[in-house]
Design an enzyme around this catalytic site. Sequence first.
Site, PDB file in Angstrom:
ATOM      1  CD  GLU A   1      -2.816   1.318   2.331  1.00 24.30           C
ATOM      2  OE1 GLU A   1      -4.030   1.557   2.178  1.00 24.30           O
ATOM      3  OE2 GLU A   1      -2.282   1.204   3.455  1.00 24.30           O
TER       4      GLU A   1
ATOM      5  CE1 TYR B   1      -4.547   8.948   3.327  1.00 27.90           C
ATOM      6  CE2 TYR B   1      -5.958   7.368   2.215  1.00 27.90           C
ATOM      7  CZ  TYR B   1      -5.623   8.096   3.346  1.00 27.90           C
ATOM      8  OH  TYR B   1      -6.368   7.947   4.481  1.00 27.90           O
TER       9      TYR B   1
ATOM     10  CB  CYS C   1      -7.565   8.235   8.003  1.00 25.78           C
ATOM     11  SG  CYS C   1      -9.251   7.700   7.671  1.00 25.78           S
TER      12      CYS C   1
ATOM     13  NE  ARG D   1     -10.306  12.221   7.765  1.00 26.53           N
ATOM     14  CZ  ARG D   1     -11.203  11.326   8.136  1.00 26.53           C
ATOM     15  NH1 ARG D   1     -11.784  11.404   9.319  1.00 26.53           N
ATOM     16  NH2 ARG D   1     -11.536  10.338   7.328  1.00 26.53           N
TER      17      ARG D   1
ATOM     18  CG  ASP E   1      -9.856   0.995  13.193  1.00 31.35           C
ATOM     19  OD1 ASP E   1      -9.627   0.617  14.358  1.00 31.35           O
ATOM     20  OD2 ASP E   1     -10.336   0.251  12.321  1.00 31.35           O
TER      21      ASP E   1
END
Length: 278
Positions: free
Chosen positions: A66, A107, A159, A179, A182
Amino acid sequence: MGERRHPEWQYLELLARILKEGRTKESRGICPIKSVFGAQLRFDLRHGFPLMTTKKMFGFKALTHEMLWFISGDCTTPEYLNKHGVKIWDGFKDDGAVKEGTLGRIYGVQWRHWKRPDGTEFDQLAWAIDQVKNNPDSKAIVVSGWNAGELDEMRLPPCHTLFQLDVIKGKLYLHLYQRASDVFLGLPFNIAQYAELLMMIAKVTGLEARELVVSIGDAHLYTNQLEAAKEQVVRKPMKFPKMIIHGEQKTIDDFKFEDFELVGYESHPAIKVPMVII
């Protein structure tokens, strides 16, 4: 590590804080959350690669691919990830928020293809690396995924929102701001990813990767994770593994998955909970 406190305790204390102090509120996902606002964790890479040990992390392949996907700038679809057997973004497609089958300008698109008002593009990541090399005392080496004018072109607002680089006495530091996080599933993943990114940038700039700082706005647990978090917080951390990046990379685009070797990873058993799609 001698008498020095294991860095993973910071993470466990954040889990415990959310369990004890978190306020329950609704989220865009299928579960409410318990959250606290404002948290910070610091990981000195001299004490190992920060891959959490209090539950087995199966996602090294996924988190590395990723990050390489983000760096490529070509992440409007999960095609690259799917090619390498990584399915973590598949559940985020086809919700009607952006063009069907895509993820939008998320992103890495912002990192490498930020749109100027005149329509030209700016490569934030390449610029930041150049600043580390040639203007290391700058207080403004920032790469942002948060493009307010294009949030409606993203499957979800980023995120892990932005990161800043700093050079101190030949050592490279990376400060990530999220921001929202999880904390049970996403945060361990992001900590390891950005430690990798710090090491990659350090390698192509000839510096030592020293410290990853992670600051979080909304730090939360989904309510379907609470029992799992209670199980994890009572476990004792093990020694962090070592990360080796093989090769003689000269630019940030030279890295391949095969260059990364994780050495000496030991952990407690896995604790599985379903991922919440938002």
